[in-house]
Write an enzyme that holds these catalytic residues in place. Sequence first.
Site, PDB file in Angstrom:
ATOM      1  N   HIS A 146      24.842  43.450  31.888  1.00 55.31           N
ATOM      2  CA  HIS A 146      25.621  44.644  31.579  1.00 55.31           C
ATOM      3  C   HIS A 146      24.966  45.894  32.172  1.00 55.31           C
ATOM      4  CE1 HIS A 146      28.194  42.563  28.484  1.00 55.31           C
ATOM      5  NE2 HIS A 146      27.200  41.701  28.630  1.00 55.31           N
ATOM      6  N   SER A 190      17.080  33.554  34.653  1.00 54.03           N
ATOM      7  CA  SER A 190      16.619  34.308  35.803  1.00 54.03           C
ATOM      8  C   SER A 190      15.984  35.609  35.359  1.00 54.03           C
ATOM      9  CB  SER A 190      17.777  34.551  36.775  1.00 54.03           C
ATOM     10  OG  SER A 190      17.283  34.917  38.035  1.00 54.03           O
ATOM     11  N   ASP A 217      20.083  40.074  27.440  1.00 50.53           N
ATOM     12  CA  ASP A 217      19.234  39.476  26.407  1.00 50.53           C
ATOM     13  C   ASP A 217      18.054  38.885  27.163  1.00 50.53           C
ATOM     14  OD1 ASP A 217      21.285  40.052  24.674  1.00 50.53           O
ATOM     15  OD2 ASP A 217      21.547  37.997  23.945  1.00 50.53           O
TER      16      ASP A 217
END
Length: 260
Positions: A142, A226, A86
């Site tokens: 992911h 990050s 995200d």
Amino acid sequence: MIRTFYRLLIELTNGRWSSSILRRFARSGLSRFIIPSFAKIYHLNQDEMEKGLHEYPTLHDLFVRTLKKEAREIEQSHNSVVSPVDAVIEDVGTIKESSEIVVKGKVYSIKEMLGDHERLTKYLNGTYMILYLSPSHYHRIHCPVVGTVTKQWTLGSKSYPVNKWGLKYGVATLSKNYRVISELTTEFGHVAVVKVGAMFVNSIETTHKGTQLKKGEEMAYFSFGSTVVLLFEKGIFQIASFIQTPHDIKVGEKIGVLSK
């Protein structure tokens, strides 16, 4: 006032001692008292969390939260590339023959980022994508493709902010910060997933087991906001036509396709 406090401590901090103090506080039981205000300030979507807000014992546990299984749908077309996080897609472009990329007006070296000349060659004239995670984002990373991890390595010892101000005014943050790099081999070619640490805490934890990864499978997590940099071998990646930077994206959403 509270928003300013969070920005100073979480988004903008780059001192060794202040970052160390923040990390200890975030992992302490005391931090649970600021969880409600943190969730409110950063507009966390509590409906998609696996646990209720009161079930997180520390701020760190909230940062690395998992989501309900149905919260993210993974686009499963055979040759699609999906977002690993995200995030906000801050920049996309071509890696120059010199290995340079330009982000927010600053020049970065992919050669320095990878620290491996042999592996660098295949990415020259390929594509890079910068995905920035803020403190409000879900922090699990992911796999963007179906592939095999052929090498995973760690570089750098210090980390500075990687938000838009850090990218613009920092000292080569993307290529010098602490980073964990995973190179994946797909049937179309190579993809590198560069996980860039933020601040001195260098908080990147690898979670995948084995080398065979499915699209959308969890690879790692950040403890603080990050950046992930995706690198695609020359000639294999085409970005989705609807993406114009900056672009908000979620895990599993299509960002482009691979081809031979």
